[in-house]
Design a protein around this motif. Structure first.
Motif: not given
Length: 519
Positions: A227-239, A357-371
């Protein structure tokens, strides 16, 4: 056979009624098919299957450091036990040596199950399914494309399975994957078509023997079916190529593709990548501390099981907010609701079960909720998106002008190719894709507002194009909006980012039309 025969088409209210009817039928069919199974054995077997699926996907992508073995694995046919037994033995031997016998056994079992599923799909005339089970490479692609649905089925099982029929682990994929393909994937497609039919009165569907073919598609997902994100972790590492805080990464066991230590490292990667937005000062801090604590309880570096009382005690100990605590435990009551769940914990047989793996998936989601609550992140992610678009244009042989401001007017990305100016507005406005299935009518209203906004932006750019043509000395100019989160629109100048990697074909077509005009 009459070659002039065309399948019937529907649009408008008749199409909307048919789509809603089909949604009800597929939803009911899925529930009916799952009802005879015992929930406890179904959840246990499907979670084990999901582990094998994640390993199968990630092994050729990230798990091998031998190019020869990797090439042999990718090209391995699923019927290798019959057609390429020596090659299969060599690949399996390497996998067992690298990751252990249990891992190799899960891989081999899934390979055989994939072969059987492919034959079953072919016999039933399900071409899209059969094409996914030819080689390891096609099966990886298929499983990636169905990953969201596989997890959604997991969330569905506790309430949908109400019988006493035991699910045998070896038969799990054969029993449940056809339901994912024929009902789950179909439901998502039907909801997308319903949204398009409600958003555009000209949208139509051709009714064929093998499904509904729409006059327009909705490109909901980005690359790798994410699913699209405003700024993925890959893009953040590139920035920010060298984020602080990664010196404390834990060593991980080489024989583990997934582990509790890697989960804790995932947290560190997220905290470091988004440090400029004070991610650790948000509610993400509590989620990260809680997940770290759960990781210490992992069995076989993968499974975590808690009693509800232990969960409540740990939640209180880590000061989880009510919203975070609710988000951690799945409460879906239907398959459709499950498609929008990121909860890592499954309530079954008086216990709460999850995996790393389910916990990791959740953290990426919750990161977006917070950001997404941060105004600073909203602004900064917009600039990151502009750079992502600029980089994509450079890869497609466009010349970037670097123009950002002329006569106190701001521009996002301006590029040149084949004597044409391409003025691109980059839109990073959040579109909550979960609303598509949760409330189609609300999604359609929001979609219309976004499309009107983007069309106003195009008219605004056309009104000030003289600034760019005068500055660059080129008369031909084309304006586009590229949107990170896709919208349903038949305007060819509004392009979803997920399709932007082929933007050069648009440029080539424009160049040819310009040549025709000049000729």
């Amino acid at each position: 056979m009459n070659r002039n025969h065309r399948p019937p088409t529907l649009h408008g209210e008749a199409l909307i009624d048919l789509l809603q009817e089909q949604i009800d039928q597929h939803s009911g069919g899925l529930q009916t098919a799952l009802a005879p199974f015992d929930a406890g054995s179904a959840v246990a077997a499907w979670m084990e299957t999901l582990r094998a699926v994640e390993e199968f996907i990630n092994l050729p992508l990230f798990g091998l450091d031998d190019e020869v073995i990797e090439a042999a694995l990718i090209a391995l046919p699923l019927d290798a036990a019959v057609s390429r037994p020596r090659r299969l033995r060599a690949v399996r031997h390497h996998i067992a040596y690298r990751y252990g016998e249990a891992f190799a056994q899960r891989f081999s079992t899934l390979l055989l199950q994939g072969m059987a599923i492919g034959h079953a799909f072919a016999q039933r005339g399900i071409a899209s399914g059969a094409a996914g089970f030819v080689t390891v490479a096609t099966m990886v692609g298929y499983l990636q494309s169905r990953r969201r649905h596989l997890v959604s089925l997991l969330y569905t099982l506790p309430t949908a399975c109400r019988g006493d029929r035991t699910v045998v682990p070896l038969d799990t994929l054969n029993q449940f994957l056809p339901l994912v393909e024929l009902n789950g994937v179909t439901l998502t497609g039907l909801y997308q078509q319903l949204m398009l039919a409600m958003a555009d009165p000209n949208y139509s569907v051709a009714l064929g023997a093998h499904g509904f073919l729409g006059s327009q598609e909705y490109p909901a997902l980005d690359s790798l079916f994410l699913e699209p994100e405003r700024a993925s972790i890959v893009e953040m590492h590139a920035a920010s190529p060298s984020p602080a805080g990664l010196a404390t990464l834990e060593p991980v066991r080489a024989e583990r593709l997934f582990s509790a230590a890697e989960l804790r490292n995932d947290i560190r990667h997220l905290e470091a990548a988004y440090a400029e937005f004070d991610l650790t000062g948000s509610d993400f801090r509590h989620a990260a501390r809680f997940v770290r604590r759960l990781s210490e309880l992992a069995q076989d570096e993968y499974w975590i099981t808690l009693s509800p009382a232990r969960f409540d005690a740990l939640a209180a100990e880590h000061a989880l907010s009510p919203s975070l605590k609710r988000a951690l435990v799945d409460r879906s009551d239907s398959y459709v609701a499950s498609t929008n769940s990121y909860a890592p914990m499954i309530a079954i047989a008086g216990e709460l079960r999850t995996t790393v793996t389910l916990l990791s998936r959740f953290l990426y989601y919750w990161k977006n909720v917070c950001l997404y609550k941060s105004r600073r992140f909203q602004i900064r992610s917009g600039f990151i998106f502009e750079q992502t678009i600029a980089d994509a244009l450079a890869r497609q042989r466009f010349t970037l002008t670097g123009i950002k401001r002329l006569n106190r007017k701001e521009f996002d990305v301006v590029a040149l190719r084949d004597g044409v100016i391409f003025n691109i507005q980059c839109k990073n406005n959040l579109v909550d894709l979960s609303r598509l299935e949760a409330d189609v009518a609300l999604f359609v209203r929001y979609n219309r507002a976004r499309v009107r906004s983007y069309e106003r932006a195009l008219r605004k750019e056309a009104g000030r194009e003289a600034l760019l043509t005068a500055e660059l000395g080129i008369d031909r100019i084309e304006h586009f909006v590229v949107t990170r989160f896709p919208v349903a629109s038949n305007n060819p100048r509004i392009i979803a980012f997920s399709r932007f990697d082929t933007f050069d074909t648009v440029a080539s077509a424009l160049a040819e039309s310009a040549s025709d005009i000049l000729a």
